[in-house]
Motif scaffolding. Sequence first.
Motif, PDB file in Angstrom:
ATOM      1  N   ARG A   5      32.030  45.182  50.413  1.00 33.74           N
ATOM      2  CA  ARG A   5      32.745  45.872  51.483  1.00 33.74           C
ATOM      3  C   ARG A   5      34.222  45.799  51.150  1.00 33.74           C
ATOM      4  NH1 ARG A   5      29.490  42.687  54.659  1.00 33.74           N
ATOM      5  NH2 ARG A   5      31.289  41.492  55.414  1.00 33.74           N
ATOM      6  N   ILE A   6      34.903  46.903  51.380  1.00 31.28           N
ATOM      7  CA  ILE A   6      36.283  46.971  50.929  1.00 31.28           C
ATOM      8  C   ILE A   6      37.130  45.885  51.580  1.00 31.28           C
ATOM      9  CG2 ILE A   6      37.071  48.636  52.648  1.00 31.28           C
ATOM     10  CD1 ILE A   6      38.058  48.492  48.953  1.00 31.28           C
ATOM     11  N   SER A   7      36.774  45.469  52.794  1.00 30.99           N
ATOM     12  CA  SER A   7      37.554  44.445  53.477  1.00 30.99           C
ATOM     13  C   SER A   7      37.478  43.110  52.748  1.00 30.99           C
ATOM     14  CB  SER A   7      37.059  44.265  54.912  1.00 30.99           C
ATOM     15  OG  SER A   7      35.688  43.925  54.908  1.00 30.99           O
ATOM     16  N   GLU A   8      36.484  42.961  51.903  1.00 34.88           N
ATOM     17  CA  GLU A   8      36.320  41.708  51.165  1.00 34.88           C
ATOM     18  C   GLU A   8      36.951  41.774  49.778  1.00 34.88           C
ATOM     19  OE1 GLU A   8      32.143  41.351  50.969  1.00 34.88           O
ATOM     20  OE2 GLU A   8      31.891  40.764  53.053  1.00 34.88           O
ATOM     21  N   ALA A   9      37.497  42.908  49.433  1.00 33.54           N
ATOM     22  CA  ALA A   9      37.882  43.120  48.040  1.00 33.54           C
ATOM     23  C   ALA A   9      39.174  42.427  47.654  1.00 33.54           C
ATOM     24  CB  ALA A   9      38.026  44.626  47.764  1.00 33.54           C
ATOM     25  N   GLY A  10      39.945  41.992  48.631  1.00 38.34           N
ATOM     26  CA  GLY A  10      41.223  41.385  48.289  1.00 38.34           C
ATOM     27  C   GLY A  10      42.151  42.382  47.644  1.00 38.34           C
ATOM     28  N   THR A  26      33.252  54.455  45.137  1.00 40.44           N
ATOM     29  CA  THR A  26      32.623  53.156  45.384  1.00 40.44           C
ATOM     30  C   THR A  26      33.434  52.058  44.715  1.00 40.44           C
ATOM     31  OG1 THR A  26      30.433  54.167  45.443  1.00 40.44           O
ATOM     32  CG2 THR A  26      30.524  51.780  45.080  1.00 40.44           C
ATOM     33  N   PRO A  27      33.878  51.052  45.475  1.00 38.10           N
ATOM     34  CA  PRO A  27      34.665  49.986  44.857  1.00 38.10           C
ATOM     35  C   PRO A  27      33.779  48.957  44.165  1.00 38.10           C
ATOM     36  CG  PRO A  27      34.430  49.544  47.189  1.00 38.10           C
ATOM     37  CD  PRO A  27      33.724  50.853  46.941  1.00 38.10           C
ATOM     38  N   ILE A  28      34.211  48.485  43.014  1.00 34.48           N
ATOM     39  CA  ILE A  28      33.547  47.342  42.379  1.00 34.48           C
ATOM     40  C   ILE A  28      34.623  46.347  41.961  1.00 34.48           C
ATOM     41  CG2 ILE A  28      31.451  48.497  41.586  1.00 34.48           C
ATOM     42  CD1 ILE A  28      32.719  48.865  38.860  1.00 34.48           C
ATOM     43  N   THR A  29      34.324  45.079  42.077  1.00 39.50           N
ATOM     44  CA  THR A  29      35.309  44.045  41.766  1.00 39.50           C
ATOM     45  C   THR A  29      35.570  43.993  40.270  1.00 39.50           C
ATOM     46  OG1 THR A  29      33.638  42.341  41.445  1.00 39.50           O
ATOM     47  CG2 THR A  29      34.464  42.649  43.694  1.00 39.50           C
ATOM     48  N   PRO A  30      36.699  43.413  39.889  1.00 43.04           N
ATOM     49  CA  PRO A  30      36.988  43.261  38.456  1.00 43.04           C
ATOM     50  C   PRO A  30      35.888  42.495  37.718  1.00 43.04           C
ATOM     51  CG  PRO A  30      38.943  42.798  39.754  1.00 43.04           C
ATOM     52  CD  PRO A  30      37.829  42.955  40.727  1.00 43.04           C
ATOM     53  N   GLU A  31      35.297  41.506  38.400  1.00 46.69           N
ATOM     54  CA  GLU A  31      34.245  40.702  37.760  1.00 46.69           C
ATOM     55  C   GLU A  31      33.009  41.550  37.455  1.00 46.69           C
ATOM     56  OE1 GLU A  31      35.843  39.882  40.602  1.00 46.69           O
ATOM     57  OE2 GLU A  31      37.222  38.451  39.641  1.00 46.69           O
ATOM     58  N   VAL A  32      32.608  42.374  38.444  1.00 46.07           N
ATOM     59  CA  VAL A  32      31.433  43.235  38.240  1.00 46.07           C
ATOM     60  C   VAL A  32      31.731  44.274  37.159  1.00 46.07           C
ATOM     61  CG1 VAL A  32      29.918  44.940  39.325  1.00 46.07           C
ATOM     62  CG2 VAL A  32      30.556  42.870  40.574  1.00 46.07           C
ATOM     63  N   ALA A  33      32.927  44.843  37.208  1.00 41.62           N
ATOM     64  CA  ALA A  33      33.296  45.838  36.198  1.00 41.62           C
ATOM     65  C   ALA A  33      33.275  45.225  34.801  1.00 41.62           C
ATOM     66  CB  ALA A  33      34.680  46.407  36.505  1.00 41.62           C
ATOM     67  N   THR A 122      37.984  50.487  40.568  1.00 46.10           N
ATOM     68  CA  THR A 122      38.110  49.041  40.431  1.00 46.10           C
ATOM     69  C   THR A 122      39.567  48.710  40.127  1.00 46.10           C
ATOM     70  OG1 THR A 122      37.245  47.075  39.303  1.00 46.10           O
ATOM     71  CG2 THR A 122      37.487  49.078  37.972  1.00 46.10           C
ATOM     72  N   TRP A 123      39.888  47.442  40.052  1.00 50.57           N
ATOM     73  CA  TRP A 123      41.287  47.044  39.908  1.00 50.57           C
ATOM     74  C   TRP A 123      41.382  45.863  38.942  1.00 50.57           C
ATOM     75  CZ3 TRP A 123      38.088  46.890  43.985  1.00 50.57           C
ATOM     76  CH2 TRP A 123      37.750  45.642  44.518  1.00 50.57           C
ATOM     77  N   GLU A 124      42.626  45.603  38.512  1.00 48.44           N
ATOM     78  CA  GLU A 124      42.869  44.519  37.560  1.00 48.44           C
ATOM     79  C   GLU A 124      41.882  44.587  36.386  1.00 48.44           C
ATOM     80  OE1 GLU A 124      43.005  40.883  39.762  1.00 48.44           O
ATOM     81  OE2 GLU A 124      44.918  41.362  40.672  1.00 48.44           O
ATOM     82  N   TRP A 125      41.911  45.737  35.745  1.00 49.08           N
ATOM     83  CA  TRP A 125      41.012  46.020  34.612  1.00 49.08           C
ATOM     84  C   TRP A 125      41.675  45.466  33.355  1.00 49.08           C
ATOM     85  CZ3 TRP A 125      36.728  49.778  34.324  1.00 49.08           C
ATOM     86  CH2 TRP A 125      36.346  50.115  33.030  1.00 49.08           C
ATOM     87  N   LYS A 126      41.225  44.303  32.924  1.00 49.67           N
ATOM     88  CA  LYS A 126      41.820  43.639  31.772  1.00 49.67           C
ATOM     89  C   LYS A 126      41.084  44.030  30.513  1.00 49.67           C
ATOM     90  CE  LYS A 126      42.616  39.062  29.761  1.00 49.67           C
ATOM     91  NZ  LYS A 126      42.353  37.625  29.896  1.00 49.67           N
TER      92      LYS A 126
END
Length: 983
Positions: A5-10, A26-33, A122-126
């Motif tokens: 949920r986007i509210s949990e995404a930080g 659809t948002p996915i966390t950096p870890e999942v990505a 997604t975000w913070e894509w390293k």
Amino acid sequence: MSEIRISEAGTVQFPMVTHAVGIGWTPITPEVAKQKRGGEAGMMLRDELEAALAKFNPWMTADAIRQVIEKLEAIPPTIEGNRDVLAWLRGERQWYDEAEKRHRHVQLIDFEHPGENVFHVTWEWKLKPPARKGNRADVMFVVNGVPVCIVEHKNPKDGGAIDQGVTQLKRYEKETPELIGAPQLFNVTHLLDYWYGVTWNANRRFMARWKQQPEETYKFAVQAFFEPTDFLRTLRDWILFYVEDGETRKSILRQHQRIAIDKIVARCEDKEKKRGLVWHTQGSGKTFTLLTAAKLILEDKARFQNATVILVVDRTELEGQLKGWVEKLLGEMQQQDIPVWRANSKAEVQELLKTDKRGLIISMIHKFEGIDKDANTRENIYVFIDEAHRSVAKDLGTYMMAAVPNATIIGFTGTPIAKTAQGEGTFKIFGTEDEQGYLDKYSIRESIEDETTLPIRHTMAPSEMTVPAERLDKEFFELAAAEGVTDVEELNKVLDRAVGLRTFLTADDRIEKVAAFVAEHFKEKVYPLGYKAFLVGVNREACAKYKRALDKLLPPEWSEAVYTENAADIVDRPLVAEVQLSPEREADVRLLFKKPNEDPKILIVTDKLLTGYDAPLLYCMYLDKPMRDHVLLQAIARVNRPYVDANGVQKRVGLVVDFVGVLRELKKALQFDSSDVSGVIEDLDLLLKDFLAKIEKAKIDYLDAGDEGSADEKLEKLVYGRFLDPEPRKAFFEAYKEIEALWEILSPSPELRDYITTFKRLAQLYAAVRNAYADHVGYVADLAYKTRRLVEESATQEGLGRLTKTVTFDVKTLEGLRGEPGSDEGKVFNLVRGLQKEIEDEADAAPVLQSLKDRAERILKDLENRNTTGLAAMDMLAALAKEKEEAIEAAKDSGLSTRVFGIYWNLKDDEALRNAGISAMELARDAETETHRYPNARVNDDERRKLRAALYRPLLGLCKEDRGRVVDVVLAILLNGDHDADK
């Protein structure tokens, strides 16, 4: 799949993620990505890509899908590779179908049914390629597993967000090109404006602000750009690769171009209306607009029933920049089974029409002269005429229209309809079916507001060199009005008849005077800025004379004359023939003129290059040829192209120095509707007035530091008092940069004499504030060219010493600073900068000092936001300095190398290790032993895998998640010198 949920995404720092989710991403966390990418070295979400390929290509076997993905991942991270990725995304690439024994197109995206695709954000894509520095993108947009758009977020309180974004893109190209190997779009935002551009084109002039109404929000801009249907349209239709000056380039169509293309395509489908006029001002990308419209019509064979598009261009354009663009476009069309013909003669045009050829026909307008009536009466023929105001002059337009009587004909022009008989003729031919006279219009003012083009300023040359007003009226304006002038050839015919005027302009003594003025003006006002110039002579003889005169005043390699060739010159005009360039040399000169550090710097022209030549470095035009209306607008538009140099300095205006006097009365020179040409060219004196008003205000706002204290103390009071808060700092930077830009344009000038001291003080204050709050000290690094020279002449001025130094971050230095005069705020900044420099200079110490640096920077941020005082900040830094000394002492006592000690220092308080009874010091010692066993782990994949396995052994007492986390920290320190990605 792990959804959130986007509210949990930080994602509080990336509100655009929230906005994108609101329209279906659809948002996915950096870890999942990272997991889907197969680690930090991967770029594709492999499972998503596999699923899309299987869904859209049911004929493909699992093995074929695997091979396609491997091929995509193997595409080199270059601009050519990026074009290849786009071709795959657009469904232009093929794969062999073993079952049917034939090649078939591979579909990665369903453009017709957007809902069938999977949109991730997604975000913070390293990205961390093996054995190289990594980088991290703020936000990444991914379609069907392929990353397609990188977005950089900048702090709205910081100035120059767009320039920072461009710098970031340059870093990606240099350090981690893999990060932009697949992504097609590169956007920058700071929550106030939204800028869009493309990857592989790191230049400020190719970034555009997303246009929206004042009442519309940042959220609207994000959702308008990323609305799935429109976003897929951008990928499919609006990204262009082309060839310019022998190099592959990339661009994205701006909003005004997209709107026009959609109107053109709709008009071509309209059974009732058969004409349209598109006015997009010079320099706004008109050629790309008409080429893309043609491409869309020809690609959609079902909708337009396998149509024919006739592209009518003039010779100048075909010989100029259009040549490379057309070549690239033709190649892409032919790959998609769209036939292309070049009609090189009247007979060829007639043959192509009579034999009912489908596809693209390219011709020049004069090839239609005398062509048969009703050569082809088919309705789905679409004629696009470039520079319509002159292409349909005389009877040529009549011949063409009679040859294809049922065709839809769209005229394109870079200048508005003139208030002349010829102008009215253009309107009657193309504009009568639209209420405003235009199918689409992108005015000069709009273009300037969008920064697509620059405003132009003019100034008059000394009166003894200009043509007397009465002579100009009688021998040029009256004659030109009677004749009607739509292009340079017609203008030259008028000037050939103006014998007295021509004699005046080419007189040897006048040529010498004008050349002397040009040489001095160029050396003082143009050359210091790094820009180039045109000198426009009345005819070829004048150009040759100017070349000879300038060679006595400037290095001969600085100038070249470019004009048409005439076989009779060798006998009739020996000087003209002597100066004439060979075709090979002219081609080189056209290319070299566009390069900042190459000669020539001045081109002397009269007919060539006044249309169809795009050189952003061209800043100044010395106009010594009478012109009016379309020809004048087109010629002066050569200087209106935006340009940003390698140091980030922007060209602000184009300049015209008028030696003829045509600009004395603009209404007479430009017979257009005043609303159409408003703001196109204004007197340089307006800039002087603007400068005087701005510098007087800045003097009051920024230079008053009171009477108390030394120069050092006054300056510190300004820098760390008034500018401690980022908001007034940003306001000062913006105000200063406006003044500096005006100074660069206007200086040297006697009118500026009384303001030299004030401006110098402002520039020094700007440099001091920039340096005081910068991570890196670089005195006068951010000043423009003439300004830098002015300031460097007195760079030892009192008051700049303490602000530009870096001090050592240790207890002794800090305590010594407490007893020195000056503000605590200034001391805090110098101390933190010292710590930053230490980490930069000693990479091995970074793992130990990084956490101290992070905490020091937080103290600095609290000070800027006035959440703490300078005195309290000094006390907090003192505690950090003591901690730093303890760490250095402990490192010496440990017997470990500085880098390996960083492992202990980062893990000594790790709760999981403590609970498992694992010593962080022993872990560090083990790691050091293993690095000797695998010395090439940084560059050798096999050794790196073995090192990772060896590091796991002492950690078997931890759970799987903690074990992986600790090994990641240890490996990052051993191989990178840091436990996080560089940003």
